[in-house]
Scaffold this motif. Structure first.
Motif, PDB file in Angstrom:
ATOM      1  N   TYR A  19       1.125  -1.275   0.211  1.00 50.67           N
ATOM      2  CA  TYR A  19       0.258   0.241  -0.311  1.00 50.67           C
ATOM      3  C   TYR A  19       1.207   1.316  -0.087  1.00 50.67           C
ATOM      4  O   TYR A  19       1.603   1.609   0.787  1.00 50.67           O
ATOM      5  CB  TYR A  19      -1.027   0.228   1.818  1.00 50.67           C
ATOM      6  CG  TYR A  19      -2.342  -1.162   1.261  1.00 50.67           C
ATOM      7  CD1 TYR A  19      -3.025  -0.342   0.708  1.00 50.67           C
ATOM      8  CD2 TYR A  19      -1.213  -1.903   1.844  1.00 50.67           C
ATOM      9  CE1 TYR A  19      -3.935  -2.258   0.603  1.00 50.67           C
ATOM     10  CE2 TYR A  19      -2.834  -3.276   2.345  1.00 50.67           C
ATOM     11  CZ  TYR A  19      -3.755  -3.045   0.799  1.00 50.67           C
ATOM     12  OH  TYR A  19      -4.486  -4.732   1.021  1.00 50.67           O
ATOM     13  N   ASP A  20       0.496   2.182  -0.882  1.00 53.16           N
ATOM     14  CA  ASP A  20       1.307   3.310  -0.736  1.00 53.16           C
ATOM     15  C   ASP A  20       0.238   4.321  -0.048  1.00 53.16           C
ATOM     16  O   ASP A  20      -0.709   4.460  -0.228  1.00 53.16           O
ATOM     17  CB  ASP A  20       1.084   4.095  -2.495  1.00 53.16           C
ATOM     18  CG  ASP A  20       2.217   3.673  -3.550  1.00 53.16           C
ATOM     19  OD1 ASP A  20       3.333   2.698  -2.848  1.00 53.16           O
ATOM     20  OD2 ASP A  20       2.181   2.283  -4.389  1.00 53.16           O
ATOM     21  N   ASP A  21       1.280   5.183   1.154  1.00 51.75           N
ATOM     22  CA  ASP A  21       0.410   4.943   1.966  1.00 51.75           C
ATOM     23  C   ASP A  21       0.078   6.832   2.311  1.00 51.75           C
ATOM     24  O   ASP A  21       0.905   7.557   1.656  1.00 51.75           O
ATOM     25  CB  ASP A  21       1.406   5.337   3.263  1.00 51.75           C
ATOM     26  CG  ASP A  21       1.466   4.209   3.913  1.00 51.75           C
ATOM     27  OD1 ASP A  21       0.807   3.174   3.916  1.00 51.75           O
ATOM     28  OD2 ASP A  21       2.849   3.690   5.073  1.00 51.75           O
ATOM     29  N   GLY A  39      -4.902   5.220  -0.206  1.00 55.14           N
ATOM     30  CA  GLY A  39      -3.499   4.838  -0.975  1.00 55.14           C
ATOM     31  C   GLY A  39      -3.762   3.981  -2.008  1.00 55.14           C
ATOM     32  O   GLY A  39      -5.015   3.249  -2.354  1.00 55.14           O
ATOM     33  N   THR A  40      -2.122   4.167  -3.167  1.00 54.02           N
ATOM     34  CA  THR A  40      -3.314   2.687  -4.356  1.00 54.02           C
ATOM     35  C   THR A  40      -2.662   1.227  -3.800  1.00 54.02           C
ATOM     36  O   THR A  40      -1.622   1.787  -2.673  1.00 54.02           O
ATOM     37  CB  THR A  40      -2.088   3.629  -5.204  1.00 54.02           C
ATOM     38  OG1 THR A  40      -1.657   4.317  -4.686  1.00 54.02           O
ATOM     39  CG2 THR A  40      -3.107   3.326  -6.772  1.00 54.02           C
ATOM     40  N   ARG A  42      -0.292  -2.332  -4.248  1.00 51.50           N
ATOM     41  CA  ARG A  42       0.181  -2.665  -6.030  1.00 51.50           C
ATOM     42  C   ARG A  42       0.230  -4.112  -5.803  1.00 51.50           C
ATOM     43  O   ARG A  42       0.614  -4.535  -4.439  1.00 51.50           O
ATOM     44  CB  ARG A  42       1.307  -1.855  -5.720  1.00 51.50           C
ATOM     45  CG  ARG A  42       2.051  -0.344  -6.144  1.00 51.50           C
ATOM     46  CD  ARG A  42       2.695   0.384  -6.619  1.00 51.50           C
ATOM     47  NE  ARG A  42       3.976   0.784  -5.596  1.00 51.50           N
ATOM     48  CZ  ARG A  42       4.440   0.070  -5.044  1.00 51.50           C
ATOM     49  NH1 ARG A  42       5.389  -0.795  -5.894  1.00 51.50           N
ATOM     50  NH2 ARG A  42       5.225   0.144  -3.226  1.00 51.50           N
TER      51      ARG A  42
END
Length: 83
Positions: A19-21, A39-40, A42
């Protein structure tokens, strides 16, 4: 919608997600602050034995889960500490 054949399944393990925080502070209707963590996502591990792999192959993913995140390898060491 498309019919799903519930006889087609795979016993799987969780795929890896990163997770892109993105942490956003907000206020609820009563004025109390809370934090929305998002967040996004991946996907970094999605082999055929994972839940992602099963879904990609139109199979039902059956993954046994546990919540226990105890670092069992450290418990005996910790018992020796002086508090």
């Amino acid at each position: 919608g498309a019919k799903v054949d519930v006889r087609k399944y795979a016993i799987t393990q969780l795929g890896k997600r990163v997770y892109d925080d993105v942490i956003t502070e907000k206020s609820d209707p009563r004025g109390a602050n809370y934090y929305w963590i998002g967040g996004t996502v991946r996907i970094t591990g999605k082999g055929p034995e994972t839940d992602f792999g099963a879904i990609e192959n139109n199979l039902i993913s059956v993954t046994p889960l546990t919540i226990d995140t105890t670092a069992k390898h450290f418990v005996d060491d910790l018992r020796g500490w002086r508090f």
